[in-house]
Motif scaffolding. Sequence first.
Motif, PDB file in Angstrom:
ATOM      1  N   GLU A  87       0.790  -1.437   0.027  1.00 48.45           N
ATOM      2  CA  GLU A  87      -0.091  -0.219  -0.014  1.00 48.45           C
ATOM      3  C   GLU A  87       1.073   1.306  -0.102  1.00 48.45           C
ATOM      4  O   GLU A  87       0.274   2.629  -0.156  1.00 48.45           O
ATOM      5  N   ASP A  88       2.117   1.023   0.195  1.00 49.76           N
ATOM      6  CA  ASP A  88       3.158   2.196   0.189  1.00 49.76           C
ATOM      7  C   ASP A  88       3.860   2.508  -1.059  1.00 49.76           C
ATOM      8  O   ASP A  88       4.795   3.368  -1.115  1.00 49.76           O
ATOM      9  N   VAL A  89       3.364   1.730  -2.168  1.00 51.16           N
ATOM     10  CA  VAL A  89       4.085   1.799  -3.263  1.00 51.16           C
ATOM     11  C   VAL A  89       2.969   2.482  -4.453  1.00 51.16           C
ATOM     12  O   VAL A  89       1.748   1.929  -4.699  1.00 51.16           O
ATOM     13  N   ILE A  90       3.091   3.599  -4.846  1.00 49.28           N
ATOM     14  CA  ILE A  90       2.239   4.433  -5.524  1.00 49.28           C
ATOM     15  C   ILE A  90       2.692   4.322  -6.827  1.00 49.28           C
ATOM     16  O   ILE A  90       3.573   5.294  -7.581  1.00 49.28           O
ATOM     17  N   GLU A  91       2.025   3.785  -7.967  1.00 49.25           N
ATOM     18  CA  GLU A  91       2.204   3.702  -9.452  1.00 49.25           C
ATOM     19  C   GLU A  91       1.477   4.538 -10.321  1.00 49.25           C
ATOM     20  O   GLU A  91       0.301   4.323 -10.292  1.00 49.25           O
ATOM     21  N   ARG A  92       1.699   5.477 -10.899  1.00 47.94           N
ATOM     22  CA  ARG A  92       0.920   6.603 -11.639  1.00 47.94           C
ATOM     23  C   ARG A  92       1.629   7.042 -13.027  1.00 47.94           C
ATOM     24  O   ARG A  92       2.661   6.973 -12.980  1.00 47.94           O
ATOM     25  N   ASP A  93       0.664   7.792 -13.464  1.00 52.27           N
ATOM     26  CA  ASP A  93       1.418   8.323 -15.026  1.00 52.27           C
ATOM     27  C   ASP A  93       2.477   9.640 -14.740  1.00 52.27           C
ATOM     28  O   ASP A  93       3.328   9.643 -15.215  1.00 52.27           O
ATOM     29  N   PHE A  94       1.713  10.274 -13.485  1.00 53.17           N
ATOM     30  CA  PHE A  94       2.339  11.687 -13.261  1.00 53.17           C
ATOM     31  C   PHE A  94       2.449  11.718 -11.915  1.00 53.17           C
ATOM     32  O   PHE A  94       1.605  11.451 -11.242  1.00 53.17           O
ATOM     33  N   ALA A  95       3.652  12.353 -11.369  1.00 53.00           N
ATOM     34  CA  ALA A  95       3.736  12.760  -9.946  1.00 53.00           C
ATOM     35  C   ALA A  95       3.822  14.385 -10.059  1.00 53.00           C
ATOM     36  O   ALA A  95       4.709  14.915 -10.988  1.00 53.00           O
ATOM     37  N   ILE A  96       3.004  15.058  -9.333  1.00 56.38           N
ATOM     38  CA  ILE A  96       3.054  16.477  -9.448  1.00 56.38           C
ATOM     39  C   ILE A  96       3.310  16.743  -8.366  1.00 56.38           C
ATOM     40  O   ILE A  96       2.906  16.707  -6.838  1.00 56.38           O
ATOM     41  N   ILE A  97       4.513  17.658  -8.229  1.00 54.65           N
ATOM     42  CA  ILE A  97       5.134  18.163  -6.833  1.00 54.65           C
ATOM     43  C   ILE A  97       4.344  19.726  -6.459  1.00 54.65           C
ATOM     44  O   ILE A  97       5.151  20.652  -7.217  1.00 54.65           O
ATOM     45  N   GLY A  98       3.578  19.898  -5.852  1.00 52.00           N
ATOM     46  CA  GLY A  98       3.192  21.188  -5.513  1.00 52.00           C
ATOM     47  C   GLY A  98       1.712  21.345  -5.785  1.00 52.00           C
ATOM     48  O   GLY A  98       1.048  20.846  -7.022  1.00 52.00           O
ATOM     49  N   GLY A  99       0.809  21.697  -4.887  1.00 54.60           N
ATOM     50  CA  GLY A  99      -0.658  21.914  -5.071  1.00 54.60           C
ATOM     51  C   GLY A  99      -1.115  23.335  -5.116  1.00 54.60           C
ATOM     52  O   GLY A  99      -2.274  23.545  -4.733  1.00 54.60           O
ATOM     53  N   GLY A 100      -0.487  24.175  -5.626  1.00 52.65           N
ATOM     54  CA  GLY A 100      -0.808  25.393  -5.916  1.00 52.65           C
ATOM     55  C   GLY A 100      -1.594  25.655  -7.178  1.00 52.65           C
ATOM     56  O   GLY A 100      -2.268  24.873  -7.626  1.00 52.65           O
ATOM     57  N   ALA A 101      -1.385  26.844  -7.611  1.00 53.79           N
ATOM     58  CA  ALA A 101      -2.318  27.092  -8.827  1.00 53.79           C
ATOM     59  C   ALA A 101      -2.015  26.239 -10.004  1.00 53.79           C
ATOM     60  O   ALA A 101      -2.861  25.585 -10.614  1.00 53.79           O
ATOM     61  N   ALA A 102      -0.640  25.854 -10.260  1.00 57.31           N
ATOM     62  CA  ALA A 102      -0.284  25.083 -11.453  1.00 57.31           C
ATOM     63  C   ALA A 102      -0.603  23.638 -11.332  1.00 57.31           C
ATOM     64  O   ALA A 102      -0.945  23.092 -11.972  1.00 57.31           O
ATOM     65  N   GLY A 103      -0.166  23.097  -9.944  1.00 55.89           N
ATOM     66  CA  GLY A 103      -0.259  21.524  -9.716  1.00 55.89           C
ATOM     67  C   GLY A 103      -1.792  21.465  -9.729  1.00 55.89           C
ATOM     68  O   GLY A 103      -2.240  20.211 -10.058  1.00 55.89           O
ATOM     69  N   THR A 104      -2.769  22.101  -8.938  1.00 56.19           N
ATOM     70  CA  THR A 104      -4.159  21.839  -8.845  1.00 56.19           C
ATOM     71  C   THR A 104      -4.792  21.929 -10.412  1.00 56.19           C
ATOM     72  O   THR A 104      -5.501  21.102 -10.831  1.00 56.19           O
ATOM     73  N   TYR A 105      -4.370  22.883 -11.178  1.00 52.70           N
ATOM     74  CA  TYR A 105      -4.927  22.995 -12.454  1.00 52.70           C
ATOM     75  C   TYR A 105      -4.476  21.758 -13.304  1.00 52.70           C
ATOM     76  O   TYR A 105      -5.401  21.062 -13.960  1.00 52.70           O
ATOM     77  N   ALA A 106      -3.206  21.265 -13.063  1.00 53.14           N
ATOM     78  CA  ALA A 106      -2.856  20.009 -13.815  1.00 53.14           C
ATOM     79  C   ALA A 106      -3.522  18.859 -13.494  1.00 53.14           C
ATOM     80  O   ALA A 106      -3.784  18.085 -14.317  1.00 53.14           O
ATOM     81  N   ALA A 107      -3.663  18.729 -12.114  1.00 50.93           N
ATOM     82  CA  ALA A 107      -4.449  17.394 -11.490  1.00 50.93           C
ATOM     83  C   ALA A 107      -5.708  17.468 -12.162  1.00 50.93           C
ATOM     84  O   ALA A 107      -5.988  16.379 -12.395  1.00 50.93           O
ATOM     85  N   ILE A 108      -6.590  18.497 -12.010  1.00 48.72           N
ATOM     86  CA  ILE A 108      -8.015  18.452 -12.391  1.00 48.72           C
ATOM     87  C   ILE A 108      -7.846  18.151 -13.956  1.00 48.72           C
ATOM     88  O   ILE A 108      -8.793  17.376 -14.439  1.00 48.72           O
ATOM     89  N   SER A 109      -7.161  18.893 -14.863  1.00 52.40           N
ATOM     90  CA  SER A 109      -6.804  18.483 -16.133  1.00 52.40           C
ATOM     91  C   SER A 109      -6.651  17.296 -16.502  1.00 52.40           C
ATOM     92  O   SER A 109      -7.172  16.510 -17.527  1.00 52.40           O
ATOM     93  N   LEU A 110      -5.644  16.647 -15.726  1.00 49.13           N
ATOM     94  CA  LEU A 110      -5.424  15.078 -15.986  1.00 49.13           C
ATOM     95  C   LEU A 110      -6.609  14.159 -15.643  1.00 49.13           C
ATOM     96  O   LEU A 110      -6.639  13.120 -16.326  1.00 49.13           O
ATOM     97  N   ALA A 111      -7.078  14.506 -14.650  1.00 53.83           N
ATOM     98  CA  ALA A 111      -8.175  13.722 -14.063  1.00 53.83           C
ATOM     99  C   ALA A 111      -9.444  13.721 -15.246  1.00 53.83           C
ATOM    100  O   ALA A 111      -9.850  12.628 -15.471  1.00 53.83           O
TER     101      ALA A 111
END
Length: 463
Positions: A29-53
């Motif tokens: 459960e401590d190994v996370i495999e994803r397409d993208f790792a986003i470091i930072g949840g400000g304006a850029a990081g949150t926008y990227a996350a929502i767009s990728l979702a």
Amino acid sequence: MLTTCFFVAAALAARVHSHRFDPSAYAAEDVIERDFAIIGGGAAGTYAAISLADQNKTFTVVEVTDRLGGHTRTFRDEATGASIDIGVQLHENIPVVRDFFKRLNSPLAPFQPADFGNPKYYDFTKKVALTNYTRPTIEGDYVAMLSKYPFLDDLNNLPDNVPKELLLTWPEFAAKQNLSSGSAEAGLWWPATPGNPLDATALAIFNDGNHVELAEYTGAAVRSATHYNSQIYDNALAELKEHVLLKSSIIAAQRGSSRKDGVRLVANTPSGRKLIKAKQLIIAMPPVLDNAKYFALDQKERSILSKLSGKHYYAGVMNNTGLEAGVAYTNVGQNTPHHVASLPGVVEIAGSASPGYFFYWYNSVDPQTQEEIEEATRSTIKWLQSESGAKAVEPTFQDFADYSPFHLSPPTSDIANGWYGKMKGLQGYRNTWYISSLFVVGSTQIWNNTRNILPEIIDAARC
């Protein structure tokens, strides 16, 4: 013997280091495999996350604080329902903004100058009311000069051979270009301009006071209809919660040179260390060296990112001030060049839509503690109380934000040597992308730039 010991120790250290990136060393459960790792949840990081979702891509957001939003910060008084934005205030009224707010179920409303209150001007350092002062407005020669250099809106487009006049300090540039006194002074009046503006280059002033900012402050601006700009980030967190690691940070990284290698990251989280395996790494935090040093930088990356630094800027919320509602108390230098406020000190104390609450901005060349800043702000309020004949009451500080490092940039000499082009050249290098506010200022432009570069990032993950 000593040489043998050295090689044994080095081999053991390398073995321990590589062990951190071995999935078998972690619980499943401590190994996370994803397409993208986003470091930072400000304006850029949150926008990227929502767009990728929205494109059914997988990702993990790693955010060092307990919230999303970065420089968008709203104080909420749960007892009274008061909402006071103390960070990002406005957005340009364009599709990328309207679409993002709509996507996250947050209503918008046109910005009204009265939202900030009627301005009254004082020299907070000299403790003088400037009753005859009139704040200048941007004039045609400023706009014409800005339009002469179209790449200043977005430094992604900055030429390698930067025009030398743009690297002059703003006062030098204004004098050389014979800018009107109004434009020369108004150019230094953009909200939340950190550091000493008299030392800022014309490049920095125009990039801050670009066409987007001009549009926002001449009527084409919107803000949260409920004076709660953070609502989009609260709603984003509620939707993405299982994909967000709050109060977490990266402590080690392994990044391959080819796309098939991807990246491996070790994250410290409240529930222990986790291994993140991703195809591409998206840096949405300020990539200053203190933050980026945990990402196994090579010599090329270090030589570029080590040049980057930001300035110090702070904000807070208070009530029980005794100050007049509907007023923006603004700091202006009585006899300084271009009426620039002396530093360090309060920039502005402005009323809010919630009765009794004020927010303030504080500017300093050197770092200061919350205690120092609040004491200086308290002293300014006490003087304003006596100056205006208000009741002498003790202000209550409700919230505080440190926005440092703010307005990131390299030294002027490095700009002249093509730093922005070199930084742009790092996009995609070692499976890593940079989407924070390096080339633009303000959430509007950050969202737009993130939207523009995401197709290239997504394409890189397909290989």
